[in-house]
Design a protein around this motif. Structure first.
Motif, PDB file in Angstrom:
ATOM      1  N   VAL A  13       0.939  -1.104  -0.063  1.00  0.00           N
ATOM      2  CA  VAL A  13       0.056   0.035   0.073  1.00  0.00           C
ATOM      3  C   VAL A  13       0.842   1.276   0.144  1.00  0.00           C
ATOM      4  CG1 VAL A  13      -1.796   1.080   1.442  1.00  0.00           C
ATOM      5  CG2 VAL A  13      -1.658  -1.385   1.228  1.00  0.00           C
ATOM      6  N   GLY A  14       0.610   2.140  -0.762  1.00  0.00           N
ATOM      7  CA  GLY A  14       1.162   3.668  -0.660  1.00  0.00           C
ATOM      8  C   GLY A  14       1.476   4.097   0.441  1.00  0.00           C
ATOM      9  N   PRO A  15       2.580   4.651   0.950  1.00  0.00           N
ATOM     10  CA  PRO A  15       2.975   5.381   2.380  1.00  0.00           C
ATOM     11  C   PRO A  15       1.914   6.455   2.866  1.00  0.00           C
ATOM     12  CG  PRO A  15       4.605   5.761   0.571  1.00  0.00           C
ATOM     13  CD  PRO A  15       3.870   5.105   0.150  1.00  0.00           C
ATOM     14  N   ASP A  16       1.387   7.410   1.837  1.00  0.00           N
ATOM     15  CA  ASP A  16       0.437   8.476   2.089  1.00  0.00           C
ATOM     16  C   ASP A  16      -0.833   7.730   2.714  1.00  0.00           C
ATOM     17  OD1 ASP A  16       2.098  10.510   1.562  1.00  0.00           O
ATOM     18  OD2 ASP A  16       2.144   9.901  -0.597  1.00  0.00           O
ATOM     19  N   ASP A  17      -1.270   6.762   1.974  1.00  0.00           N
ATOM     20  CA  ASP A  17      -2.428   5.988   2.301  1.00  0.00           C
ATOM     21  C   ASP A  17      -2.389   5.575   3.692  1.00  0.00           C
ATOM     22  OD1 ASP A  17      -3.650   7.017  -0.009  1.00  0.00           O
ATOM     23  OD2 ASP A  17      -3.754   5.141  -1.104  1.00  0.00           O
ATOM     24  N   ILE A  18      -1.384   5.069   3.977  1.00  0.00           N
ATOM     25  CA  ILE A  18      -1.076   4.197   5.122  1.00  0.00           C
ATOM     26  C   ILE A  18      -0.899   5.278   6.357  1.00  0.00           C
ATOM     27  CG2 ILE A  18       0.535   2.968   6.663  1.00  0.00           C
ATOM     28  CD1 ILE A  18       1.487   1.592   4.099  1.00  0.00           C
ATOM     29  N   TYR A  19      -0.365   6.494   6.006  1.00  0.00           N
ATOM     30  CA  TYR A  19      -0.454   7.566   6.870  1.00  0.00           C
ATOM     31  C   TYR A  19      -1.817   8.170   7.431  1.00  0.00           C
ATOM     32  CZ  TYR A  19       0.614  11.713   9.357  1.00  0.00           C
ATOM     33  OH  TYR A  19       0.576  12.607  10.412  1.00  0.00           O
ATOM     34  N   LEU A  20      -2.502   8.251   6.266  1.00  0.00           N
ATOM     35  CA  LEU A  20      -3.993   8.534   6.526  1.00  0.00           C
ATOM     36  C   LEU A  20      -4.826   7.764   7.380  1.00  0.00           C
ATOM     37  CD1 LEU A  20      -4.601  10.341   3.029  1.00  0.00           C
ATOM     38  CD2 LEU A  20      -4.330  11.582   5.451  1.00  0.00           C
ATOM     39  N   ALA A  21      -4.458   6.508   7.066  1.00  0.00           N
ATOM     40  CA  ALA A  21      -5.226   5.393   7.934  1.00  0.00           C
ATOM     41  C   ALA A  21      -4.841   5.572   9.443  1.00  0.00           C
ATOM     42  CB  ALA A  21      -5.059   4.107   7.132  1.00  0.00           C
ATOM     43  N   GLN A  22      -3.631   5.466   9.638  1.00  0.00           N
ATOM     44  CA  GLN A  22      -3.160   5.625  11.213  1.00  0.00           C
ATOM     45  C   GLN A  22      -3.592   6.952  11.810  1.00  0.00           C
ATOM     46  OE1 GLN A  22      -0.513   7.313  13.143  1.00  0.00           O
ATOM     47  NE2 GLN A  22      -0.197   8.807  11.499  1.00  0.00           N
ATOM     48  N   ARG A  23      -3.609   8.138  10.721  1.00  0.00           N
ATOM     49  CA  ARG A  23      -4.196   9.164  11.379  1.00  0.00           C
ATOM     50  C   ARG A  23      -5.765   8.988  11.861  1.00  0.00           C
ATOM     51  NH1 ARG A  23      -6.141  14.659   9.416  1.00  0.00           N
ATOM     52  NH2 ARG A  23      -4.106  15.939   9.565  1.00  0.00           N
ATOM     53  N   GLY A  24      -6.486   8.211  10.702  1.00  0.00           N
ATOM     54  CA  GLY A  24      -7.905   7.888  11.137  1.00  0.00           C
ATOM     55  C   GLY A  24      -8.241   7.225  12.340  1.00  0.00           C
ATOM     56  N   LEU A  25      -7.104   6.311  12.810  1.00  0.00           N
ATOM     57  CA  LEU A  25      -7.479   5.184  13.804  1.00  0.00           C
ATOM     58  C   LEU A  25      -7.330   6.365  15.224  1.00  0.00           C
ATOM     59  CD1 LEU A  25      -4.809   2.571  13.734  1.00  0.00           C
ATOM     60  CD2 LEU A  25      -7.367   2.437  13.665  1.00  0.00           C
TER      61      LEU A  25
END
Ligand SMILES: *Cc1c(COP(=O)(O)O)cnc(C)c1O
Length: 389
Positions: free
Chosen positions: A238-250
């Protein structure tokens, strides 16, 4: 510090290592493919922790570690969509010649994957009544490799007795998978109930903002090695920006879900009072057939539910939905905005018949003020009534 930490605290702390990142609160975003090694020996021995972008970076590790803790898992892998998470989870535990049991209420693209790719790979796919509970025992065969569950069901919201299904499946040696996108691990932890592979479409509530596609699979000790091997072999990343946004959402998942739940229930209760409504499909409502199971197993509800209308022609439903201002017409859900769709489960079910007196709508209740959403729906019902005549 109290151990174990409570779920809301874990959502805030999990996967973060500020001391290793110069004190910054959030994990860094590594855009990465190549990792440089000091020497040939280091390369041959795969000495460093990270060897290649596809195989993991500190960015992927931050989200995987967080989800592993939240799910109470042995490990977590990330996939580029919820459907991709479902497909690798299934591929990780099935072999040619295996028999697979799938709930008839499953997310329709899951069904499509089973009916096309898995069939082609020599797996026998059988759909079962989602309300079967311990009765699934009778469907187990010597070659049953896995049982796929989803609770509540997509579009129709049947609650499954996961504990009973897992007990029967394990007695027969099968692996149990669950699509837990509706509740998220905050309101239901599948691995605590006997599920071996817990799947979420992170696209929905984890992201929470309708701006990324992501899937997650968390495994227990029994299934972790096969899952991570399959994940690696299929090149999932998965692209790093999407992973970042997901951890931010958590970090805000708990406050968002709490509001989705409260507003959803307020609107569901209002809908129950409407003459245009035959039945509301929401397991957190006391009158729902799945309410007892929901109460036994879940600690909350999300903002997604169904409504069976009284009989009405499709044109009248179109007049209602097309004119909605605050509810968007669109697939997916879990974002901050409200959505509505018309659904027809009759078109794809095979093990059970979907019977309803009128059309089925699905609503996702977002973070708007519920009074405004009710006003929007009220105007919609006026259009529906005018079109019915
Ligand atoms: C949306 C959804 C998925 C698939 O997620 P994508 O990220 O859209 O691929 C899987 N399961 C359920 C229950 C969903 O609602």
């Amino acid at each position: 510090m109290p151990t174990p930490l409570r779920p809301d605290t874990v959502l805030v702390t999990a996967g973060r290592k500020p001391a290793e990142n110069h004190g910054f609160v959030n994990p860094p975003i590594y855009h990465a493919s190549t990792v440089l090694f000091d020497t040939v020996d280091a390369m041959l021995e795969r000495r460093p922790k990270y060897v290649y972008g596809r195989r993991g970076t500190p960015t992927t590790e931050a989200l995987e570690t967080a989800l592993t803790e939240i799910e109470g898992a042995a490990g977590t892998v990330l996939a580029p969509s919820g459907l991709a998470a479902i497909s690798i989870a299934l591929m990780s535990c099935l072999n040619a010649g295996d028999h697979l049991l799938v709930a008839d209420s499953v997310y329709q693209p899951t069904r499509h994957f089973c009916d096309t790719v898995l069939i082609r790979l020599g797996i026998e796919v059988e759909y079962y009544d989602p309300l079967i509970g311990a009765g699934i025992d009778a469907l187990m065969r010597p070659n049953t490799g896995a049982v796929f569950t989803e609770s509540p069901g997509s579009q129709t919201f049947e609650m499954q007795d996961i504990d009973a299904i897992a007990a029967a499946a394990h007695a027969a040696g099968a692996v149990v998978l669950m699509d837990n996108t509706w509740a998220t691990a905050l309101f239901y932890r599948p691995l605590d109930h006997g599920v071996d592979l817990s799947i979420q479409a992170g696209t929905k509530y984890i992201s929470g903002h309708s701006d990324i596609m992501l899937g997650t699979v968390s495994a227990n000790e029994r299934t972790w090695k096969a899952l991570t091997d399959t994940h690696g072999a299929t090149g999932m990343c998965v692209g790093p920006d999407d992973i970042y946004l997901a951890q931010r959402g958590l970090r805000t998942l708990s406050v968002r879900l709490d509001r989705h739940m409260r507003s959803g229930l307020e609107i569901a209760r209002w809908l129950e009072t409407r003459p245009e409504v035959n039945r509301v499909l929401h397991p957190a409502l006391p009158g729902d057939p799945g309410h007892k199971l929901w109460q036994r197993d879940f600690s909350g509800a999300s903002g997604l539910f169904g409504v069976i209308l009284e009989p009405a022609p499709l044109d009248a439903v179109k007049a209602m939905l097309d004119g909605l201002d605050l509810f968007g017409l669109g697939y997916s859900w879990g974002g901050y905005e409200s959505l509505a769709i018309w659904a027809d489960p009759r078109s794809y079910r095979t093990a059970t018949r979907w019977e309803a007196p009128g059309p089925l709508l699905r609503f996702h209740i977002g973070l708007e003020d519920p009074a405004d959403l009710i006003a929007d729906l009220e105007a919609g019902f006026a259009r529906l009534a005018a079109a019915v005549g």
